[in-house]
Design a protein around this motif. Structure first.
Motif, mmCIF file in Angstrom:
data_model
loop_
_atom_site.group_PDB
_atom_site.id
_atom_site.type_symbol
_atom_site.label_atom_id
_atom_site.label_comp_id
_atom_site.label_asym_id
_atom_site.label_seq_id
_atom_site.Cartn_x
_atom_site.Cartn_y
_atom_site.Cartn_z
ATOM 1 N N GLY A 1 0.742 -1.237 0.006
ATOM 2 C CA GLY A 1 -0.066 0.138 0.028
ATOM 3 C C GLY A 1 0.868 1.230 0.011
ATOM 4 O O GLY A 1 0.184 2.589 -0.027
ATOM 5 N N ARG A 2 2.186 1.158 0.072
ATOM 6 C CA ARG A 2 2.963 2.453 0.021
ATOM 7 C C ARG A 2 3.899 2.396 -1.194
ATOM 8 O O ARG A 2 4.021 1.392 -2.050
ATOM 9 C CB ARG A 2 3.926 2.428 1.141
ATOM 10 C CG ARG A 2 3.393 2.277 2.635
ATOM 11 C CD ARG A 2 4.546 2.261 3.809
ATOM 12 N NE ARG A 2 3.854 2.265 4.861
ATOM 13 C CZ ARG A 2 4.611 2.285 6.144
ATOM 14 N NH1 ARG A 2 6.080 2.692 6.055
ATOM 15 N NH2 ARG A 2 4.079 2.612 7.327
ATOM 16 N N PHE A 3 3.973 3.646 -1.770
ATOM 17 C CA PHE A 3 4.637 3.931 -2.788
ATOM 18 C C PHE A 3 6.060 3.905 -2.504
ATOM 19 O O PHE A 3 6.724 4.523 -1.555
ATOM 20 C CB PHE A 3 4.396 5.215 -3.572
ATOM 21 C CG PHE A 3 3.179 5.308 -4.273
ATOM 22 C CD1 PHE A 3 2.792 4.520 -5.501
ATOM 23 C CD2 PHE A 3 1.800 5.881 -3.772
ATOM 24 C CE1 PHE A 3 1.621 4.437 -6.023
ATOM 25 C CE2 PHE A 3 0.612 5.899 -4.378
ATOM 26 C CZ PHE A 3 0.660 5.119 -5.600
ATOM 27 N N ASP A 4 7.147 3.268 -3.790
ATOM 28 C CA ASP A 4 8.479 2.944 -3.650
ATOM 29 C C ASP A 4 8.888 4.349 -4.338
ATOM 30 O O ASP A 4 8.945 4.385 -5.598
ATOM 31 C CB ASP A 4 9.048 1.973 -3.943
ATOM 32 C CG ASP A 4 10.452 1.532 -3.792
ATOM 33 O OD1 ASP A 4 11.166 2.700 -3.483
ATOM 34 O OD2 ASP A 4 10.855 0.365 -3.832
ATOM 35 N N ASP A 5 9.493 5.305 -3.693
ATOM 36 C CA ASP A 5 10.083 6.495 -4.649
ATOM 37 C C ASP A 5 11.261 6.423 -5.279
ATOM 38 O O ASP A 5 11.692 7.259 -6.012
ATOM 39 C CB ASP A 5 10.360 7.688 -3.329
ATOM 40 C CG ASP A 5 9.063 8.069 -2.686
ATOM 41 O OD1 ASP A 5 7.962 7.909 -3.190
ATOM 42 O OD2 ASP A 5 9.055 8.777 -1.650
ATOM 43 N N ARG A 6 11.854 5.353 -5.236
ATOM 44 C CA ARG A 6 12.941 4.791 -5.985
ATOM 45 C C ARG A 6 12.613 4.470 -7.366
ATOM 46 O O ARG A 6 13.532 4.592 -8.329
ATOM 47 C CB ARG A 6 13.931 3.614 -5.319
ATOM 48 C CG ARG A 6 14.331 3.891 -3.906
ATOM 49 C CD ARG A 6 15.006 2.685 -3.489
ATOM 50 N NE ARG A 6 14.089 1.743 -3.367
ATOM 51 C CZ ARG A 6 14.186 0.277 -2.886
ATOM 52 N NH1 ARG A 6 15.631 -0.006 -2.945
ATOM 53 N NH2 ARG A 6 13.266 -0.813 -3.089
ATOM 54 N N VAL A 7 11.099 4.090 -7.804
ATOM 55 C CA VAL A 7 11.058 3.615 -9.008
ATOM 56 C C VAL A 7 10.751 4.765 -9.865
ATOM 57 O O VAL A 7 9.828 5.647 -9.663
ATOM 58 C CB VAL A 7 9.812 2.808 -8.796
ATOM 59 C CG1 VAL A 7 9.200 2.276 -10.083
ATOM 60 C CG2 VAL A 7 9.932 1.593 -7.933
ATOM 61 N N LYS A 8 11.531 4.893 -11.024
ATOM 62 C CA LYS A 8 11.456 5.939 -11.947
ATOM 63 C C LYS A 8 10.314 5.623 -13.040
ATOM 64 O O LYS A 8 10.019 6.695 -13.649
ATOM 65 C CB LYS A 8 12.634 6.478 -12.525
ATOM 66 C CG LYS A 8 13.785 6.475 -11.658
ATOM 67 C CD LYS A 8 13.490 7.477 -10.628
ATOM 68 C CE LYS A 8 14.656 7.786 -9.545
ATOM 69 N NZ LYS A 8 14.476 8.702 -8.548
ATOM 70 N N ALA A 9 9.865 4.563 -13.272
ATOM 71 C CA ALA A 9 8.715 4.127 -14.450
ATOM 72 C C ALA A 9 7.694 5.185 -14.126
ATOM 73 O O ALA A 9 7.301 4.985 -12.824
ATOM 74 C CB ALA A 9 8.792 2.712 -14.486
ATOM 75 N N PRO A 10 6.969 5.520 -14.991
ATOM 76 C CA PRO A 10 5.779 6.331 -14.762
ATOM 77 C C PRO A 10 4.638 5.290 -14.173
ATOM 78 O O PRO A 10 4.710 4.129 -14.703
ATOM 79 C CB PRO A 10 5.304 6.792 -16.326
ATOM 80 C CG PRO A 10 6.514 6.803 -16.901
ATOM 81 C CD PRO A 10 7.436 5.541 -16.557
ATOM 82 N N ARG A 11 3.882 5.823 -13.205
ATOM 83 C CA ARG A 11 2.827 4.896 -12.823
ATOM 84 C C ARG A 11 1.517 4.578 -13.665
ATOM 85 O O ARG A 11 0.883 5.366 -14.079
ATOM 86 C CB ARG A 11 2.316 5.575 -11.427
ATOM 87 C CG ARG A 11 3.245 5.728 -10.405
ATOM 88 C CD ARG A 11 2.947 6.470 -9.318
ATOM 89 N NE ARG A 11 4.176 6.346 -8.240
ATOM 90 C CZ ARG A 11 3.778 7.425 -6.996
ATOM 91 N NH1 ARG A 11 2.720 8.037 -6.823
ATOM 92 N NH2 ARG A 11 4.855 7.441 -6.400
ATOM 93 N N PRO A 12 1.295 3.493 -13.777
ATOM 94 C CA PRO A 12 0.258 3.048 -14.924
ATOM 95 C C PRO A 12 -1.147 3.162 -14.376
ATOM 96 O O PRO A 12 -1.337 3.137 -12.932
ATOM 97 C CB PRO A 12 0.534 1.725 -15.301
ATOM 98 C CG PRO A 12 1.242 1.027 -14.221
ATOM 99 C CD PRO A 12 2.134 2.095 -13.300
ATOM 100 N N ALA A 13 -2.231 3.213 -14.865
ATOM 101 C CA ALA A 13 -3.448 2.846 -14.397
ATOM 102 C C ALA A 13 -3.627 1.887 -13.576
ATOM 103 O O ALA A 13 -4.551 1.879 -12.430
ATOM 104 C CB ALA A 13 -4.503 3.247 -15.651
ATOM 105 N N VAL A 14 -3.156 0.813 -13.879
ATOM 106 C CA VAL A 14 -3.428 -0.277 -12.948
ATOM 107 C C VAL A 14 -3.234 -0.249 -11.508
ATOM 108 O O VAL A 14 -3.446 -0.893 -10.350
ATOM 109 C CB VAL A 14 -2.611 -1.527 -13.423
ATOM 110 C CG1 VAL A 14 -1.201 -1.561 -13.239
ATOM 111 C CG2 VAL A 14 -3.102 -3.080 -12.981
ATOM 112 N N VAL A 15 -2.269 0.680 -11.157
ATOM 113 C CA VAL A 15 -1.893 0.903 -9.746
ATOM 114 C C VAL A 15 -3.175 1.373 -8.865
ATOM 115 O O VAL A 15 -3.168 0.891 -7.847
ATOM 116 C CB VAL A 15 -0.874 1.990 -9.616
ATOM 117 C CG1 VAL A 15 -0.823 2.828 -8.312
ATOM 118 C CG2 VAL A 15 0.483 1.845 -10.227
#
Length: 427
Positions: A298-312
């Motif tokens: 349930g938390r976002f990982d700020d290290r991830v650079k890939a754009p967040r898709p709608a499936v999130v």
């Protein structure tokens, strides 16, 4: 040189992690902040088992050495006639990686031998609980792992593809020519190389567990195509689709007894500290999304650079936290009756243990009780004794796969010690 060693660590210990204490059923509310503790490299030192030593099970059970002398026994499969198939496979490391592993101490924790790429058959012909027959069932594979018999076919999942071979139950070895019916993602960024298999309950589909190629998609999200997923295909390899996604490294899969619910154990991400991120045990929803790489519990990982898709937006929370970095791999629901009632329909999970925690933990088989098809609020240690000296990082072995035999016993592979252990209930 430091970069080379960093890459080495990512490649060598893709299935790793540690935790302390018993499994928890509450997740995000109790998680620490990222980097609350530093990310540690803490390699265990495998010393093996002395003569007469065995893992420890609860009172009322007996642990015996079922078979040994393998070359990295990873996964097991039981054929309908009772034959046991052992996939002997390993990560493959170039020469420079092996040198680096020795320098940083990583070679103490895992075998650096080239993958045996072999499946061995064991047969207990006289029913005395020990195999008298041992034969090479299939060789010249490519990091084999998951195995399956459906109809007149034997299936094996190499790291780069699903193969099938003509097979009749009772054969001591595969003699017919195989065919590759499905390509699976592999390549250089292949951090999680195992590919597990499970048949649907009606035998019409095959499920394939494929882990991510990297820790958090750091080599680009396009390189993670058909990874961090459970895939579904027809028995002839057609009809490929993603059954569930966002599962960083799903390995063990099984059906909860008396239900149509698929469950898996998942290795979560590394390098956020001792207690992040918890590996988990969860039911698998069709079309479910479990967060990787963008989210964990349930938390976002700020290290991830890939754009967040709608499936999130459709994120599914996993069911049970089984400890950060435990490298939980094997999963088997207890569907027999030889064990006491408390174990019936519950889940056994093998925790391989890891490098990314300051204090060793894992290195055991845990048990999670079930009621009405759901996990209860408390898990417990079942098979321990793999850790020899905690303060000196000494361990005797590392459990990988757990399966339930037709007589109601458990078999557990110990890959670095090359042993298969058997746990039986006392009569």
């Amino acid at each position: 040189m430091r970069y080379i060693f960093g890459v080495l660590i990512i490649i060598l210990y893709s299935e790793c992690g540690f935790s302390q204490g018993k499994p928890r059923t509450t997740l995000s509310d109790s998680l620490p902040a990222p980097h609350a503790t530093k990310s540690s490299m803490n390699f265990s030192n495998v010393i093996g088992w002395k003569t007469g030593e065995t893992p420890k099970a609860p009172e009322g059970f007996t642990v015996t050495r079922y078979a040994d002398g393998f070359d990295n026994p990873r996964w097991l499969y039981i054929v309908s006639n009772g034959d046991i198939l052992v996939a002997e496979s390993n990560s493959n490391h170039p020469f420079l990686e092996k040198i680096g592993a020795h320098i940083i101490g990583a070679s103490k924790s895992n075998s650096l031998r080239h993958s045996a790429d072999r499946i061995t058959l064991l047969r207990d012909a006289d029913g005395d609980g020990k195999p008298e027959v041992r034969n090479t069932f299939l060789s010249n594979l490519n990091q084999p792992f998951g195995m399956l018999v459906m109809g007149n076919w034997f299936y094996v999942a190499n790291t780069d593809g699903l193969w099938r071979y003509p097979y009749t139950v009772g054969q001591l070895a595969i003699t017919g020519k195989g065919e590759k019916i499905l390509d699976l993602p592999a390549g250089k960024a292949n951090r999680h190389w195992t590919r597990n298999l499970l048949a649907s309950k009606d035998g019409s589909k095959i499920y394939i567990a494929v882990g991510s190629g990297t820790n958090i998609a750091e080599k680009g999200i396009m390189n993670e195509f058909l990874r961090a997923d459970i895939l579904e295909v027809n028995p002839d390899g057609t009809g490929l689709r993603v059954y569930a996604s966002g599962l960083r490294n799903p390995v063990g899969m099984d059906w909860a007894p008396g239900t149509n619910t698929l469950w898996t154990v998942v290795n979560e991400r590394d390098e956020l500290g001792d207690n992040l991120v918890p590996d988990y045990f969860t039911h698998v929803k069709e079309n479910g999304f479990y967060g990787w790489p963008w989210m964990y519990h349930g938390r976002f990982d700020d290290r991830v650079k890939a754009p967040r898709p709608a499936v999130v937006a459709s994120y599914t929370t996993p069911d049970v936290d089984i400890g950060s970095h435990t490298a939980s791999l094997g999963l088997a629901f207890y569907d027999q009756k030889a064990f006491p009632q408390k174990y019936h329909h519950g889940a056994f999970i093998a925790q391989h243990g890891s490098w990314n925690r300051s204090t060793l933990s894992g290195y055991k088989v845990i048990f999670i009780p079930f009621s009405d098809g759901k996990p209860q609020s408390k898990g417990e240690d079942f098979l321990t004794g793999f850790i020899a000296e905690l303060s000196k990082e000494k361990v005797r072995g590392r459990p990988v796969c757990v399966i339930v035999t037709p007589d109601g016993s458990l078999l557990i592979t110990d890959d670095v010690s090359n042993v298969i252990w058997k746990v039986s209930a006392n009569k």
